[in-house]
Write a protein that holds these residues in place. Structure first.
Motif: not given
Length: 507
Positions: A160-176
């Motif tokens: 969840p921590v990494l997911g938050g950083v990626l979503t905030d910085a680049f968009g939810w697509e980047w968690i994939f």
């Protein structure tokens, strides 16, 4: 036809096995990260794809379901075609599906892509343990298993921590999307560093695979969609209750077939004659249920009520991850010295209390420090559970059952996660409706920054939903009170290496 060769005792290569383990852990970390990374991105996915909360929960449920069902047989496929080959195939499927997830523009497409991700993960997980068992000698296998276990724990907690950083910085697509370069690097490293190992023949219980898959799908779909259809008709004469009952009937048929199958059953029932194995499976299913379920209401509350960004929301879980990582090595040293009933009983007590407090204090004006302290205790409780339950699960099993036992253990861990995802979706929907906020469960209105007049009711709904977690953890606590003192307790290593070993050829 592949030449069948008897497996020889580990190690089977003169090379240093540690680089191979590091290569395996990179891929293993990635697939476990994806079991929890979606939770913090749930609000962004809901808004961007104009989806309901329930539909986005299926993004996680589909992955977990596709991960859990095949894992009982993919270990044996590794024995037949080579664990290195199955691992690389699964990694390729997972990486390609990750790209698909990031490129999709509909929630339905995302769910389908996540199914393929789950299939890839199910091919990889048993192979990591099988390879470790066969390339490390007994006197160093415990250290290797410890690193494998630490990888699993860290991945689950930091998702969840990494997911938050990626979503905030680049968009939810980047968690994939982030999985693509990592997956390619992991593939190259595994191709170069993981050795080829001899293969063995197996009879595959395909009927068992079908029965377990159909039963789990019917049960999970029925539970998760129950409130959406008001516990009544889904289509034609198919009702929620009929689907749930059908799922239970099919699962009962699966158990009957496992008892009747005299060849190589998918889940040998004689495993459950060992009390500690049975208890550990129930315990890990409860823990997995809890950690999968807790993220959804907490992240919806943080972003909808407190107006936190995905990064800030993910950071709420940092105390949990830090405390768990610090405490886990200390608890690990006690695993061979202290009765598992004491360690796991302590863990379940702390974890249950911390989850209950988190649910009860959740309000629009809850001081931040209270949430952070509660999450720290969640991490402390979990540090007494993951490794101890895993170590105890197969400690008493004979060597010839260690692989089958580990396959069942890993599958039931994932089943717990699947039911946690389905159960929390049902509770969120029902509690929102009880608060007169049913429309908050779907469409763009799901997590928009809400005005104060409904923030209190939304917070209460999320807190009530979260109470499901400690209720299930109580079951885990009651189960671990039945632990017996393990055989060969206090030995540095055991025949089963103190950690379950999925489906490796008999040594």
């Amino acid at each position: 036809m592949t030449q069948t060769q008897p497996a020889s005792p580990a190690p089977q290569t003169d090379k240093d096995p540690w680089p191979a383990l590091i290569a395996l852990c990179i891929g293993f970390f990635m697939i476990l990260l994806d079991t929890t990374i979606v939770t913090v991105a749930t609000p962004a996915i809901i808004e961007d794809l104009d989806a309901s909360v329930n539909a986005v929960v299926w993004v996680t449920s589909a992955y977990l379901l596709a991960y859990a069902v095949p894992v009982l047989i993919t270990g044996r496929l590794g024995d037949r075609f080579g664990p290195r080959n199955l691992y690389l195939t699964g990694l390729a499927v997972f990486t390609a599906a990750s790209l698909w997830c990031g490129l999709t523009t509909t929630v339905e497409g995302l769910i389908i892509a996540r199914v393929f991700q789950g299939f890839g993960a199910s091919m990889m997980t048993p192979q990591t343990m099988a390879i470790i068992t066969r390339i490390f000698p007994m006197d160093r296998r415990g250290q290797a298993m410890a690193l494998w276990g630490a990888t699993a724990g860290v991945a689950t907690l930091v998702g969840p921590v990494l997911g938050g950083v990626l979503t905030d910085a680049f968009g939810w697509e980047w968690i994939f999307f982030i999985n693509v370069p990592v997956g390619i690097a992991a593939f190259v490293l595994a191709l170069r560093l993981v050795p080829k190992l001899p293969t063995n023949q197996h009879r595959f219980d395909w009927l068992g695979v079908v029965l377990s898959g159909v039963g789990m799908f019917l049960l999970v779909f029925g539970i998760q969609e129950a409130h959406q259809y008001d516990w009544s008709t889904i289509t034609g004469e198919i009702t929620v209750w009929r689907m749930i009952i059908a799922g239970l009937v099919v699962i009962a048929a699966f158990v009957w077939w496992q008892a009747k199958n005299s060849q190589e059953p998918l889940m040998p029932l004689r495993l459950f004659r060992d009390r500690n194995f049975s208890v550990a499976n129930l315990g890990i299913a409860a823990v997995s249920f809890g950690f999968t379920a807790m993220g959804f209401p907490l992240m919806l509350w943080a972003q909808g009520v407190r107006h936190y960004s995905p990064t800030e929301s993910g950071m709420l879980l940092i105390p949990m991850a830090v405390v768990s990582i610090v405490a886990a090595p200390v608890v690990g040293k006690l695993t061979d010295k202290v009765h598992p009933r004491i360690l796991t009983g302590t863990g379940f007590t702390i974890l249950t209390a911390a989850m209950a407090v988190s649910a009860l204090i959740l309000a629009a004006d809850t001081p931040l420090w209270q949430i952070l302290v509660a999450m720290g205790f969640v991490g402390l409780g979990s540090s007494f559970l993951w490794a101890v339950l895993t170590a105890t699960a197969t400690r008493n099993l004979p060597l010839e059952l260690a692989g089958a036992g580990a396959g069942v253990y890993n599958a039931l861990r994932q089943v717990g996660a699947v039911l946690g995802s389905a159960g929390i979706a049902l509770f969120i929907d029902s509690r929102l409706a009880a608060q007169g906020l049913e429309q908050a469960g779907g469409g763009e209105g799901a997590v928009q920054k809400m005005p104060p007049q409904i923030a209190d009711r939304f917070s209460e709904a999320m807190g009530q939903s979260l109470l499901l977690v400690p209720a299930v953890l109580v079951v885990g606590f009651l189960a671990v009170m039945l632990f017996e003192r393990p055989k060969h307790f206090g030995a540095a290593t055991s025949a089963c290496s103190a950690v379950p070993v999925p489906a490796a050829p008999a040594e």
